[in-house]
Design an enzyme around this catalytic site. Structure first.
Site, PDB file in Angstrom:
ATOM      1  N   ASN A 186     -12.979 -66.171  37.405  1.00 51.84           N
ATOM      2  CA  ASN A 186     -11.974 -67.114  36.882  1.00 51.84           C
ATOM      3  C   ASN A 186     -12.468 -67.722  35.573  1.00 51.84           C
ATOM      4  O   ASN A 186     -11.739 -67.784  34.585  1.00 51.84           O
ATOM      5  CB  ASN A 186     -11.720 -68.252  37.878  1.00 51.84           C
ATOM      6  CG  ASN A 186     -11.309 -67.743  39.241  1.00 51.84           C
ATOM      7  OD1 ASN A 186     -10.785 -66.653  39.341  1.00 51.84           O
ATOM      8  ND2 ASN A 186     -11.575 -68.508  40.271  1.00 51.84           N
ATOM      9  N   ASP A 187     -13.703 -68.183  35.607  1.00 53.28           N
ATOM     10  CA  ASP A 187     -14.258 -68.782  34.390  1.00 53.28           C
ATOM     11  C   ASP A 187     -14.691 -67.716  33.397  1.00 53.28           C
ATOM     12  O   ASP A 187     -14.591 -67.920  32.185  1.00 53.28           O
ATOM     13  CB  ASP A 187     -15.439 -69.685  34.736  1.00 53.28           C
ATOM     14  CG  ASP A 187     -14.964 -71.067  35.166  1.00 53.28           C
ATOM     15  OD1 ASP A 187     -14.075 -71.606  34.487  1.00 53.28           O
ATOM     16  OD2 ASP A 187     -15.459 -71.577  36.174  1.00 53.28           O
ATOM     17  N   ARG A 226      -7.896 -71.876  31.540  1.00 53.00           N
ATOM     18  CA  ARG A 226      -7.281 -71.318  32.755  1.00 53.00           C
ATOM     19  C   ARG A 226      -6.228 -72.245  33.364  1.00 53.00           C
ATOM     20  O   ARG A 226      -5.433 -71.827  34.200  1.00 53.00           O
ATOM     21  CB  ARG A 226      -8.360 -70.982  33.787  1.00 53.00           C
ATOM     22  CG  ARG A 226      -9.161 -72.184  34.223  1.00 53.00           C
ATOM     23  CD  ARG A 226     -10.421 -71.782  34.957  1.00 53.00           C
ATOM     24  NE  ARG A 226     -10.253 -71.735  36.385  1.00 53.00           N
ATOM     25  CZ  ARG A 226     -11.248 -71.703  37.260  1.00 53.00           C
ATOM     26  NH1 ARG A 226     -12.503 -71.671  36.837  1.00 53.00           N
ATOM     27  NH2 ARG A 226     -11.038 -71.667  38.542  1.00 53.00           N
ATOM     28  N   ARG A 266     -22.149 -73.504  47.033  1.00 51.75           N
ATOM     29  CA  ARG A 266     -22.308 -73.676  45.593  1.00 51.75           C
ATOM     30  C   ARG A 266     -22.532 -75.154  45.299  1.00 51.75           C
ATOM     31  O   ARG A 266     -21.787 -76.006  45.813  1.00 51.75           O
ATOM     32  CB  ARG A 266     -21.058 -73.201  44.859  1.00 51.75           C
ATOM     33  CG  ARG A 266     -21.219 -73.384  43.351  1.00 51.75           C
ATOM     34  CD  ARG A 266     -20.064 -72.849  42.605  1.00 51.75           C
ATOM     35  NE  ARG A 266     -18.858 -73.649  42.805  1.00 51.75           N
ATOM     36  CZ  ARG A 266     -17.682 -73.326  42.294  1.00 51.75           C
ATOM     37  NH1 ARG A 266     -17.553 -72.210  41.599  1.00 51.75           N
ATOM     38  NH2 ARG A 266     -16.632 -74.085  42.492  1.00 51.75           N
ATOM     39  N   ARG A 308     -16.973 -74.298  47.906  1.00 53.21           N
ATOM     40  CA  ARG A 308     -16.859 -75.137  46.700  1.00 53.21           C
ATOM     41  C   ARG A 308     -17.183 -76.588  47.094  1.00 53.21           C
ATOM     42  O   ARG A 308     -16.286 -77.374  47.393  1.00 53.21           O
ATOM     43  CB  ARG A 308     -15.451 -75.047  46.116  1.00 53.21           C
ATOM     44  CG  ARG A 308     -15.127 -73.703  45.468  1.00 53.21           C
ATOM     45  CD  ARG A 308     -13.734 -73.756  44.833  1.00 53.21           C
ATOM     46  NE  ARG A 308     -13.530 -72.704  43.860  1.00 53.21           N
ATOM     47  CZ  ARG A 308     -12.902 -71.554  44.095  1.00 53.21           C
ATOM     48  NH1 ARG A 308     -12.425 -71.294  45.293  1.00 53.21           N
ATOM     49  NH2 ARG A 308     -12.757 -70.659  43.130  1.00 53.21           N
ATOM     50  N   HIS A 337      -7.619 -74.865  39.387  1.00 49.59           N
ATOM     51  CA  HIS A 337      -8.118 -75.168  40.734  1.00 49.59           C
ATOM     52  C   HIS A 337      -7.019 -75.663  41.656  1.00 49.59           C
ATOM     53  O   HIS A 337      -7.076 -75.469  42.863  1.00 49.59           O
ATOM     54  CB  HIS A 337      -9.301 -76.128  40.658  1.00 49.59           C
ATOM     55  CG  HIS A 337     -10.533 -75.421  40.208  1.00 49.59           C
ATOM     56  ND1 HIS A 337     -10.887 -75.340  38.883  1.00 49.59           N
ATOM     57  CD2 HIS A 337     -11.437 -74.694  40.896  1.00 49.59           C
ATOM     58  CE1 HIS A 337     -11.983 -74.613  38.784  1.00 49.59           C
ATOM     59  NE2 HIS A 337     -12.345 -74.207  39.981  1.00 49.59           N
ATOM     60  N   CYS A 389     -16.578 -63.668  43.375  1.00 51.55           N
ATOM     61  CA  CYS A 389     -15.975 -64.750  44.168  1.00 51.55           C
ATOM     62  C   CYS A 389     -14.818 -65.408  43.430  1.00 51.55           C
ATOM     63  O   CYS A 389     -14.254 -66.386  43.912  1.00 51.55           O
ATOM     64  CB  CYS A 389     -17.020 -65.773  44.579  1.00 51.55           C
ATOM     65  SG  CYS A 389     -17.741 -66.650  43.198  1.00 51.55           S
ATOM     66  N   GLU A 415     -20.578 -66.606  35.118  1.00 55.21           N
ATOM     67  CA  GLU A 415     -19.207 -66.980  34.748  1.00 55.21           C
ATOM     68  C   GLU A 415     -19.098 -67.403  33.293  1.00 55.21           C
ATOM     69  O   GLU A 415     -18.043 -67.851  32.841  1.00 55.21           O
ATOM     70  CB  GLU A 415     -18.651 -68.049  35.693  1.00 55.21           C
ATOM     71  CG  GLU A 415     -19.544 -69.236  35.927  1.00 55.21           C
ATOM     72  CD  GLU A 415     -18.980 -70.195  36.973  1.00 55.21           C
ATOM     73  OE1 GLU A 415     -17.822 -70.056  37.391  1.00 55.21           O
ATOM     74  OE2 GLU A 415     -19.727 -71.101  37.377  1.00 55.21           O
TER      75      GLU A 415
HETATM   76  C1  PEP Z   1     -14.899 -68.716  39.159  1.00 54.38           C
HETATM   77  O1  PEP Z   1     -15.011 -69.322  38.092  1.00 54.38           O
HETATM   78  O2  PEP Z   1     -14.494 -67.547  39.242  1.00 54.38           O
HETATM   79  C2  PEP Z   1     -15.226 -69.380  40.431  1.00 54.38           C
HETATM   80  C3  PEP Z   1     -15.244 -68.733  41.566  1.00 54.38           C
HETATM   81  O3  PEP Z   1     -15.457 -70.722  40.395  1.00 54.38           O
HETATM   82  P1  PEP Z   1     -14.293 -71.805  40.202  1.00 54.38           P
HETATM   83  O4  PEP Z   1     -12.985 -71.089  40.335  1.00 54.38           O
HETATM   84  O5  PEP Z   1     -14.466 -72.842  41.255  1.00 54.38           O
HETATM   85  O6  PEP Z   1     -14.547 -72.319  38.839  1.00 54.38           O
HETATM   86 MG    MG Z   2     -16.124 -71.145  38.024  1.00 47.16          MG
END
Ligand code: PEP
Ligand code: MG
Length: 578
Positions: free
Chosen positions: A468-469, A479, A345, A308, A201, A516, A445
């Site tokens: 991402n997750d 990550r 979210r 977020r 993040h 996203c 995710e």
């Molecule tokens: C993701 O996990 O792809 C996402 C958009 O949420 P975050 O990156 O805030 O975990």
């Molecule tokens: Mg996420």
């Protein structure tokens, strides 16, 4: 001597400037420039703060001496002497004066900068006793900072223009996402951190600032000295330290070219986002703060696909925002988007987004990515969750809001979440407070969610792929951990199958689906995602025009064939332009 350091490229572009080393725990200190005419006043602030601390220490010394006969150990008096000596130390005072008069740093910034210079000198000392005095220096500086922060400068801050001229690059071992966020709109032209993965993040926030950044650069903060001239190549993930004139010139040329390319992209801002075969595509923005709505609009986003909201909750030492504060923030985002939809979210704290430093410490022995994160935390704290839900529902009176729930995996969680939303509505009814309709969405995710998709299609109006997750959990790769970053692979066949299948099932069920995660803003992934049938992408505003360029050149019928091939390939990267 020129040398280079390699890390992970997280935010593209070239930044050239002087290194500003910031200790991880000191990132929350105000960093701004002062006007030359303000130098004297800022020096006086430091002097006053130092005198206040001297008075405090004298009082403390007096109390200790008075009590010594009874119970105070003699070491305490000796320790106070050491603190007094460090406070009066000429190198500390001269250094602070230098940063204020020569570089026009504000007092707090000058103090932590000089503290960092001295801390390194202590680290290099042979004598263990002397080396350990670093901790004392830290405590003394902390005292002065506290006094300074209690009496903030009444002087206006000078920020953007001067920053570009000076070119300052922040170098830190680690920065939390909340720390990084407070550097938004700040004086820095680039960022380097020792730790962090590409989709951590902290990296995401750096990217949202559209400033060149390299993370996971291992020992960068030790190898780079305060004030070194450095170049960040945010595309290659390289940091060049003390470059020669020839190297500097080469990078300045590249900087010019990047700027020209960006200017050219601006011409696409008002162009309709439509493919060669007339498929309409929606490009939405990811934001972290309500005021980011302005950047989203400026980039031509047709809505916010991911707000977020957790950034409203982080770095507040556990004092969470109440309903009215949240309502004001969501309303500001909605009004900022001028009638375009905003997807909020619900709070997704945990893992590499701890609520505050204390939570991070408490969880350091666990595996927080698999713990009480996001919706799991919300369901464990229902009163907190409903406060947020009520604030979002109330803000929906002012514009179209989509409510998005992160990290769902089990049917029981869906049931409990829907129940909390219903309860939040009832509470507003009982209080006679107006609220609006919202569309309800779930983030996909966790692999379990992607595999049990019909469950989600049954209960939600739309789905959003948090790639991402999804990558992190499918491949079991943290990550945020740079040591396994080479295994974090968006093109792993397992990941691609989960994504393609989710898009396909949503399209067949007539439900909205977006991506996203960072993949949505990666131009090398745009053709593949279009080929898989994706028509809605949500990304940092800075990426929107580059992705639009890809969309305008695309033919989705041809790309569907490419996607088919990629999904059957053992080596998808070889078929894509990556
Ligand atoms: C993701 O996990 O792809 C996402 C958009 O949420 P975050 O990156 O805030 O975990
Ligand atoms: Mg996420």
């Amino acid at each position: 001597m020129t040398f280079s350091i390699h890390g992970l490229a997280v935010s593209s572009g070239i930044a050239i400037g002087r290194a500003v080393l910031v200790a991880s725990g000191r990132a929350d200190v105000a960093h701004y420039f002062i006007e030359p005419a303000q130098v004297e006043a800022e020096l006086a602030r430091v002097k006053d703060a130092k005198n206040t601390v001297v008075d405090e220490l004298i009082r403390l010394q007096h109390n200790v001496v008075m009590r010594e006969a009874k119970d105070a150990p003699a070491e305490i008096a000796a320790l106070i002497d050491v603190h007094m000596m460090l406070l009066q130390d000429q190198t500390l005072q001269d250094g602070v004066m230098h940063w204020i008069t020569e570089r026009h740093y504000n007092a707090e910034w000058a103090l932590v900068t000089q503290m960092e210079v001295l801390a390194r000198q202590f680290d290099e000392m042979e004598d263990e006793y002397l080396r350990e005095r670093k901790g004392d220096l830290d405590q003394v500086v902390e005292r002065v900072l506290k006094v300074l922060q209690g009496k903030p400068s009444a002087l206006p801050h000078v920020t953007p223009g001067q920053a570009e001229e000076a070119g300052l690059i922040l170098v830190a071992h680690d920065l939390s996402p909340a720390d990084m966020l407070q550097f938004k709109d700040s004086v820095f032209a680039g960022f380097v951190t020792d730790v962090g993965g590409k989709t951590s993040h902290t990296a995401i926030v750096a990217r949202s600032m559209d400033i060149p950044a390299v993370v996971g650069a291992r020992t960068a903060s030790q190898l780079i000295q305060q004030d070194d001239v450095i170049i960040i190549d945010g595309d290659a993930g390289v940091i060049v330290v003390n470059p020669s004139q020839t190297i500097l010139l080469q990078y300045r040329d590249r900087q010019q070219i990047t700027m020209l390319e960006r200017e050219q992209l601006q011409q696409l801002k008002h162009t309709l986002t439509i493919t060669q075969d007339a498929q309409k595509v929606e490009l939405l923005a990811n934001i972290e703060r309500p005021e980011d709505a302005a950047a989203a609009l400026a980039a031509g986003a047709v809505g916010v696909g991911l707000f977020r909201s957790e950034f409203l909750f982080m770095g507040r030492a556990g004092k969470l925002p109440d309903e009215d504060e949240q309502y004001a923030a969501y309303r500001k985002a909605v009004e900022g988007m001028q009638g375009l939809p905003v997807t909020i979210r619900t709070v997704d704290v945990g893992a590499d987004k701890p609520l505050d430093a204390q939570t991070a410490r408490d969880e350091s022995h666990l595996n927080p990515a698999l713990g009480l994160r996001a919706i799991r935390w919300c369901l464990a704290e229902p009163a907190m969750f409903r406060t947020q839900l009520r604030a979002i529902l109330r803000a929906a009176v002012h514009g179209q809001i989509n409510l998005l729930i992160p990290m769902l995996s089990a049917s029981s969680e869906i049931t409990l979440t829907l129940k909390q939303i219903e309860l939040a509505r009832q509470e507003l009814d009982q209080r006679g407070i107006a609220y609006g309709n919202v569309k309800l969405g779930a983030m996909i995710e966790i692999p379990a969610a992607a595999i049990a998709l019909p469950l989600f299609l049954k209960h939600f109006d739309f789905l959003s792929l948090g790639t991402n997750d999804l990558i992190q959990y499918t491949l079991a790769i943290d990550r945020a951990d740079e040591s396994v970053a080479h295994l974090y692979d968006p093109l792993h066949p397992a990941v691609l199958h989960l994504i393609a299948n989710t898009i396909k099932q949503c399209n067949e069920a007539g439900k909205g689906v977006s991506v996203c995660g960072e993949m949505a803003g990666d131009v090398s992934m745009t053709p593949l995602l279009l080929g898989m049938g994706l028509r809605c992408f949500s990304m940092h505003p800075s990426q929107i025009l580059a992705v639009k360029k890809e969309v305008l050149a695309a033919n989705t019928q041809q790309l569907a064939k490419l996607a088919w091939k990629v999904l059957r390939s053992d080596d998808p990267a070889s078929l894509l332009n990556r």
